[in-house]
Design an enzyme around this catalytic site. Structure first.
Site, PDB file in Angstrom:
ATOM      1  N   THR A 112       0.788  -1.493   0.060  1.00  0.00           N
ATOM      2  CA  THR A 112       0.082  -0.105  -0.248  1.00  0.00           C
ATOM      3  C   THR A 112       0.403   1.110  -0.233  1.00  0.00           C
ATOM      4  O   THR A 112       2.301   1.364   0.012  1.00  0.00           O
ATOM      5  CB  THR A 112      -1.336  -0.250   1.284  1.00  0.00           C
ATOM      6  OG1 THR A 112       0.052   0.012   2.311  1.00  0.00           O
ATOM      7  CG2 THR A 112      -2.220  -1.441   1.303  1.00  0.00           C
ATOM      8  N   SER A 114       1.128   3.302   2.575  1.00  0.00           N
ATOM      9  CA  SER A 114       1.599   3.774   3.599  1.00  0.00           C
ATOM     10  C   SER A 114       3.031   2.469   4.385  1.00  0.00           C
ATOM     11  O   SER A 114       3.104   2.829   5.446  1.00  0.00           O
ATOM     12  CB  SER A 114       0.409   3.211   4.633  1.00  0.00           C
ATOM     13  OG  SER A 114      -0.042   2.194   4.710  1.00  0.00           O
ATOM     14  N   CYS A 115       2.629   0.940   3.650  1.00  0.00           N
ATOM     15  CA  CYS A 115       3.797   0.345   4.243  1.00  0.00           C
ATOM     16  C   CYS A 115       3.689  -0.193   2.791  1.00  0.00           C
ATOM     17  O   CYS A 115       3.321  -1.138   2.090  1.00  0.00           O
ATOM     18  CB  CYS A 115       2.405  -1.287   4.501  1.00  0.00           C
ATOM     19  SG  CYS A 115       3.697  -1.955   5.441  1.00  0.00           S
ATOM     20  N   GLY A 116       5.702  -0.708   3.644  1.00  0.00           N
ATOM     21  CA  GLY A 116       6.273  -0.802   2.114  1.00  0.00           C
ATOM     22  C   GLY A 116       6.601  -2.950   2.005  1.00  0.00           C
ATOM     23  O   GLY A 116       7.524  -3.258   1.375  1.00  0.00           O
ATOM     24  N   CYS A 118       4.502  -4.681   3.542  1.00  0.00           N
ATOM     25  CA  CYS A 118       3.286  -6.144   4.138  1.00  0.00           C
ATOM     26  C   CYS A 118       3.473  -6.920   3.410  1.00  0.00           C
ATOM     27  O   CYS A 118       3.577  -7.409   2.268  1.00  0.00           O
ATOM     28  CB  CYS A 118       2.058  -5.186   4.040  1.00  0.00           C
ATOM     29  SG  CYS A 118       2.027  -3.674   4.757  1.00  0.00           S
TER      30      CYS A 118
END
Length: 277
Positions: A112, A114-116, A118
């Protein structure tokens, strides 16, 4: 290329007054990255510098370390009803002898904005083995230079001025001169775009440089800095506990809460000269 910004009619409320106006938003669209024709990952990003984003992602994953290992990057036809290109699908071609990502990472390749990281199966899988060591890079820098970087990064954020909704990553010399600045809705994408620029320009490893990021310093940003050979990472907000742990393990200098003349040096304080230069 897709749109960097989009316009939308909104109702603006200011105290007792209400009025409709057009607002400018930072664009967020999916980008599918394919490797030699096979789907690799889908990331939510702000369109722009997509080739750098794909190249930087491959550096972060330990797939490539030099421009010679990438023979081509091209847009593929997008999936629209009329067959037009959405510029949301990229295919990266690797040079002969360059190994693809290890399937043992067991990663769900969807990220996403916001998160690299996940979907990583374990922290051991995230701790990618870096080609270059940063602990041997002296990279002396003054606190005065670090304190000036947030303003210099902010001054280079062209799309943020119009939207207020983008993160930024800037690469600076030890004297505080900007080498490259990239923006994106995802802080990890902004760093990948920066690292990809460096890869394609033949600049890796990025020894004796400082990476300045807007927002917090997360584990994945420390990992990306180490994978690119960057010895110093500074952020305007807080680091996470895992970010500090990885920085300490690898010898990276991690600095947080860079606001005015104040900052916290969490690891690698030996590189930071407190005396103004």
């Amino acid at each position: 290329m897709g749109r960097v910004t989009v316009k939308r009619r909104v109702l603006r409320l200011r105290e007792a007054a209400a009025a409709h106006r057009v607002d400018v938003l930072a664009a967020e669209e999916p980008l599918e990255i394919r490797l030699d024709g096979k789907p690799l990952t889908i990331t939510m990003r702000t369109p722009g510098d997509d080739f750098d984003l794909a190249a930087g992602f491959l550096v972060s994953e330990g797939v490539v370390t030099s421009a010679e290992e990438v023979t081509a990057i091209r847009y593929c036809a997008g999936a629209t009803a009329d067959g037009s290109n959405t510029y949301n699908v990229l295919d990266v071609r690797l040079a002969a002898g360059t190994s693809p990502p290890a399937t043992s990472l067991e990663r769900n390749f969807y990220t996403t904005s916001s998160c690299g990281v996940c979907g990583k199966a374990s922290l051991d899988a995230v701790r990618t083995v870096a080609k270059w060591r940063v602990d041997g890079d002296p990279a002396p820098v003054t606190a005065e230079v670090i304190a000036a970087l947030p303003d210099r990064l902010r001054a280079a954020q062209r799309v943020f001025d119009r939207t207020g909704g983008l993160h930024a990553a800037g690469l600076f010399t030890l004297g505080g001169d900007a080498l490259c600045v990239r923006e994106d809705v995802g802080r990890h994408n902004a760093v990948d775009k920066l690292v990809g620029w460096a890869l394609r320009d033949g600049r890796l490893p990025l020894a004796s440089t400082v990476l300045m990021v807007s927002g917090r310093a997360s584990f994945e940003l420390v990992q990306k800095a180490v994978m690119a050979g960057i010895p110093i990472l500074a952020a305007v907000s807080a680091p996470s506990s895992l970010a500090v742990e990885l920085a300490a393990e690898t010898g990276l200098t991690l600095i947080g809460f860079v606001r005015g003349s104040s900052m916290n040096v969490y690891t690698g304080e030996g590189r930071v000269d407190l005396v103004p230069g």
